[in-house]
Design a protein around this motif. Structure first.
Motif, PDB file in Angstrom:
ATOM      1  N   UNK A 295     -81.520  -5.659  30.809  1.00 51.83           N
ATOM      2  CA  UNK A 295     -82.329  -6.876  30.705  1.00 51.83           C
ATOM      3  C   UNK A 295     -83.545  -6.641  29.814  1.00 51.83           C
ATOM      4  N   UNK A 296     -84.156  -5.488  29.920  1.00 46.35           N
ATOM      5  CA  UNK A 296     -85.297  -5.193  29.058  1.00 46.35           C
ATOM      6  C   UNK A 296     -84.886  -5.155  27.591  1.00 46.35           C
ATOM      7  N   UNK A 297     -83.742  -4.573  27.317  1.00 47.36           N
ATOM      8  CA  UNK A 297     -83.252  -4.540  25.940  1.00 47.36           C
ATOM      9  C   UNK A 297     -83.019  -5.951  25.415  1.00 47.36           C
ATOM     10  N   UNK A 298     -82.441  -6.815  26.237  1.00 47.70           N
ATOM     11  CA  UNK A 298     -82.157  -8.178  25.790  1.00 47.70           C
ATOM     12  C   UNK A 298     -83.441  -8.971  25.568  1.00 47.70           C
ATOM     13  N   UNK A 299     -84.405  -8.842  26.473  1.00 43.85           N
ATOM     14  CA  UNK A 299     -85.660  -9.582  26.304  1.00 43.85           C
ATOM     15  C   UNK A 299     -86.401  -9.108  25.063  1.00 43.85           C
ATOM     16  N   UNK A 300     -86.447  -7.802  24.860  1.00 45.92           N
ATOM     17  CA  UNK A 300     -87.144  -7.276  23.693  1.00 45.92           C
ATOM     18  C   UNK A 300     -86.437  -7.689  22.398  1.00 45.92           C
ATOM     19  N   UNK A 301     -85.111  -7.700  22.415  1.00 47.58           N
ATOM     20  CA  UNK A 301     -84.370  -8.124  21.226  1.00 47.58           C
ATOM     21  C   UNK A 301     -84.703  -9.567  20.873  1.00 47.58           C
ATOM     22  N   UNK A 302     -84.723 -10.431  21.867  1.00 47.76           N
ATOM     23  CA  UNK A 302     -85.034 -11.845  21.614  1.00 47.76           C
ATOM     24  C   UNK A 302     -86.456 -12.010  21.084  1.00 47.76           C
ATOM     25  N   UNK A 303     -87.391 -11.284  21.699  1.00 47.69           N
ATOM     26  CA  UNK A 303     -88.778 -11.445  21.271  1.00 47.69           C
ATOM     27  C   UNK A 303     -88.992 -10.910  19.868  1.00 47.69           C
ATOM     28  N   UNK A 304     -88.401  -9.772  19.539  1.00 46.74           N
ATOM     29  CA  UNK A 304     -88.546  -9.227  18.192  1.00 46.74           C
ATOM     30  C   UNK A 304     -87.917 -10.149  17.158  1.00 46.74           C
ATOM     31  N   UNK A 305     -86.816 -10.793  17.509  1.00 47.04           N
ATOM     32  CA  UNK A 305     -86.185 -11.722  16.572  1.00 47.04           C
ATOM     33  C   UNK A 305     -87.111 -12.886  16.265  1.00 47.04           C
ATOM     34  N   UNK A 306     -87.911 -13.279  17.238  1.00 53.27           N
ATOM     35  CA  UNK A 306     -88.835 -14.389  17.042  1.00 53.27           C
ATOM     36  C   UNK A 306     -90.163 -13.951  16.463  1.00 53.27           C
ATOM     37  N   UNK A 307     -90.619 -12.744  16.809  1.00 53.31           N
ATOM     38  CA  UNK A 307     -91.985 -12.332  16.503  1.00 53.31           C
ATOM     39  C   UNK A 307     -92.085 -11.067  15.660  1.00 53.31           C
ATOM     40  N   UNK A 308     -90.964 -10.419  15.384  1.00 46.93           N
ATOM     41  CA  UNK A 308     -91.026  -9.195  14.598  1.00 46.93           C
ATOM     42  C   UNK A 308     -91.434  -9.459  13.153  1.00 46.93           C
ATOM     43  N   UNK A 309     -92.076  -8.477  12.519  1.00 46.31           N
ATOM     44  CA  UNK A 309     -92.324  -7.139  13.030  1.00 46.31           C
ATOM     45  C   UNK A 309     -93.487  -7.096  14.013  1.00 46.31           C
ATOM     46  N   UNK A 310     -93.425  -6.113  14.896  1.00 46.47           N
ATOM     47  CA  UNK A 310     -94.494  -5.915  15.868  1.00 46.47           C
ATOM     48  C   UNK A 310     -94.631  -4.432  16.140  1.00 46.47           C
ATOM     49  N   UNK A 311     -95.831  -4.024  16.486  1.00 45.67           N
ATOM     50  CA  UNK A 311     -96.079  -2.624  16.789  1.00 45.67           C
ATOM     51  C   UNK A 311     -95.687  -2.317  18.230  1.00 45.67           C
ATOM     52  N   UNK A 312     -95.640  -1.041  18.532  1.00 44.21           N
ATOM     53  CA  UNK A 312     -95.369  -0.639  19.911  1.00 44.21           C
ATOM     54  C   UNK A 312     -96.447  -1.165  20.848  1.00 44.21           C
ATOM     55  N   UNK A 313     -97.683  -1.183  20.375  1.00 45.79           N
ATOM     56  CA  UNK A 313     -98.783  -1.710  21.187  1.00 45.79           C
ATOM     57  C   UNK A 313     -98.585  -3.192  21.472  1.00 45.79           C
ATOM     58  N   UNK A 314     -98.116  -3.955  20.469  1.00 43.40           N
ATOM     59  CA  UNK A 314     -97.821  -5.372  20.676  1.00 43.40           C
ATOM     60  C   UNK A 314     -96.759  -5.551  21.760  1.00 43.40           C
ATOM     61  N   UNK A 315     -95.705  -4.763  21.655  1.00 40.00           N
ATOM     62  CA  UNK A 315     -94.584  -4.878  22.586  1.00 40.00           C
ATOM     63  C   UNK A 315     -94.986  -4.499  24.002  1.00 40.00           C
ATOM     64  N   UNK A 316     -95.752  -3.447  24.135  1.00 46.43           N
ATOM     65  CA  UNK A 316     -96.209  -3.028  25.453  1.00 46.43           C
ATOM     66  C   UNK A 316     -97.122  -4.085  26.063  1.00 46.43           C
ATOM     67  N   UNK A 317     -97.996  -4.652  25.249  1.00 50.64           N
ATOM     68  CA  UNK A 317     -98.917  -5.679  25.754  1.00 50.64           C
ATOM     69  C   UNK A 317     -98.166  -6.938  26.161  1.00 50.64           C
ATOM     70  N   UNK A 318     -97.259  -7.416  25.302  1.00 49.14           N
ATOM     71  CA  UNK A 318     -96.581  -8.687  25.589  1.00 49.14           C
ATOM     72  C   UNK A 318     -95.685  -8.574  26.813  1.00 49.14           C
ATOM     73  N   UNK A 319     -94.955  -7.492  26.929  1.00 46.76           N
ATOM     74  CA  UNK A 319     -94.037  -7.342  28.054  1.00 46.76           C
ATOM     75  C   UNK A 319     -94.737  -6.927  29.341  1.00 46.76           C
ATOM     76  N   UNK A 320     -95.819  -6.138  29.197  1.00 50.09           N
ATOM     77  CA  UNK A 320     -96.444  -5.569  30.377  1.00 50.09           C
ATOM     78  C   UNK A 320     -95.711  -4.348  30.910  1.00 50.09           C
ATOM     79  N   UNK A 321     -94.760  -3.827  30.123  1.00 55.27           N
ATOM     80  CA  UNK A 321     -93.974  -2.667  30.569  1.00 55.27           C
ATOM     81  C   UNK A 321     -94.704  -1.366  30.279  1.00 55.27           C
ATOM     82  N   UNK A 322     -94.164  -0.287  30.828  1.00 57.63           N
ATOM     83  CA  UNK A 322     -94.595   1.054  30.457  1.00 57.63           C
ATOM     84  C   UNK A 322     -94.107   1.358  29.042  1.00 57.63           C
TER      85      UNK A 322
END
Length: 400
Positions: free
Chosen positions: A220-247
């Motif tokens: 599920x994490x892979x699918x959510x991140x894939x969808x978000x990157x398709x809409x918002x990429x490129x993004x940094x690791x910091x962006x991804x960690x902040x938006x998802x709230x994941x480790x």
């Protein structure tokens, strides 16, 4: 590092205009198309959902009816807790992904915290709470939709109270219904139903959540991140960690799982979905937009210098980091807007660079679009910012 393709600010802004459905050619026909493209609409401020949708529709006159239909009629969109323990509006088909990727971890913490607080206060324990929960869900299923007060008519134990943080400066009294319904919401068992008032109301009924499969968390994490990157990429690791709230370990695992490609950004290494590192097209025409407070585009990245000059932030954000209403020109924030008590939409340019006659005419056109569908409704952002307060206090001409 030399093999990574560099994606500059101009291309990132072009991607933003098209993928966030803000450029004229990219506007959507339905709220469902908007939500699908953006992945999630911030739902903390109920009116912001409608304003974010209306800014992206070909025909914004249908915003209120169509968004209400999607949320409460067809249930093709659902309001629920998601990333960072924040309320969002998601496509219903995505609820299982959000719950498995993010919700289950947060839900476990919330239930444990409720039981701990009740035990500290000498309130009944887990078995009692389970009885109340099952009775509440059964009552909600019978009613279809209900407020907490209505549910308490069927399950009186929801009215019981307990002291929270006794002896502390922030001591308070919590009602079982408030805490339990919040836990059930994070657990994906209930969702917000129809508001008690208009589309701007923050008082909601509750409804049983739509059923969904229980997915593997990593998938599920892979699918959510894939969808978000398709809409918002490129993004940094910091962006991804902040938006998802994941480790960060979860973010990195998901990036590997989807075969994400690395690119070079001004901030450092960025990521796009597999095959998305090729040059992106530019919008056919320059575009302007009036986006609401907490809009998913304005709040989409942690590192925002490429679309929001740092010197604009004190005027456009509150002290907690919530963005207010913003004015956009060609992929960057150039100012802010507000609605006065008489309904007039007013705006101010804070960054004059590149904002000439064409830009001002386009912004005025967006003001007319917004005024046309909002009509007599008055919208005040839930989180008010310095510029928004100043614009509503100043009763001068519209373009301040």
């Amino acid at each position: 590092m030399g093999s990574r393709r560099y994606i500059g600010v101009a291309e990132r802004r072009a991607r933003l205009g098209l993928r966030q459905r803000l450029a004229g050619q990219a506007r959507a026909d339905t709220p469902e198309q908007v939500a699908e493209s953006l992945v999630a609409l911030h739902g903390t401020d109920p009116a912001a959902v409608y304003l974010a949708v209306g800014a992206r529709l070909v025909n914004p006159a249908t915003t209120v009816d169509d968004t209400g239909r999607a949320l409460y009629g067809d249930r093709s969109l659902v309001r629920m807790h998601g990333m960072r323990h924040t309320v969002f509006v998601f496509p219903t088909a995505l609820t299982a992904v959000v719950h498995a990727s993010t919700g289950r971890t947060v839900a476990a913490r919330e239930r444990a915290a409720l039981l701990r607080d009740m035990a500290t206060a000498g309130a009944p324990g887990a078995a009692w709470l389970k009885e109340v929960e099952e009775s509440t869900l059964a009552a909600l299923a019978r009613r279809g939709e209900a407020t907490a007060a209505e549910l308490a008519e069927d399950e009186p134990r929801l009215r019981e109270q307990f002291v929270y943080a006794a002896g502390k400066s922030y001591e308070g009294v919590h009602t079982v219904s408030t805490r339990l319904l919040k836990v059930l919401g994070v657990e994906g068992k209930v969702v917000r139903g129809r508001p008690l008032g208009s589309w701007t109301s923050g008082q909601f009924r509750w409804a049983v959540a739509p059923g969904h499969a229980e997915l593997d968390a990593a998938e599920a994490q892979a699918e959510l991140l894939r969808r978000w990157l398709a809409a918002c990429g490129p993004a940094t690791e910091a962006d991804l960690k902040w938006w998802t709230g994941w480790r960060v370990t979860d973010v990195r695992r998901a990036l590997t799982a989807i075969g994400a490609e690395s690119v070079e950004l001004d901030e450092g290494v960025g990521h796009v979905t597999e095959g998305d590192s090729d040059p992106a097209p530019e919008p056919d025409e320059p575009w302007a937009a009036l986006l609401p407070g907490l809009d998913p585009t304005a709040m989409g990245w942690q590192q925002r210098d490429w679309y929001l000059a740092p010197e604009l932030r004190p005027a456009l954000f509150d002290r907690s980091g919530n963005v207010g209403p913003t004015v956009w020109w060609n992929g960057r924030v150039v100012g802010g807007w507000a609605q006065r008590s008489d309904g007039e939409i007013v705006w101010r340019i804070l960054d004059e660079e590149g904002v000439g006659r064409e830009a001002r005419a386009a912004i005025e056109s967006e003001v007319e679009r917004l005024t046309g569908w909002v009509g007599t409704t008055r919208v005040t952002p839930r989180f008010r910012t310095p510029l928004e307060k100043e614009l509503t206090a100043n009763q001068g001409p519209g373009a301040a």
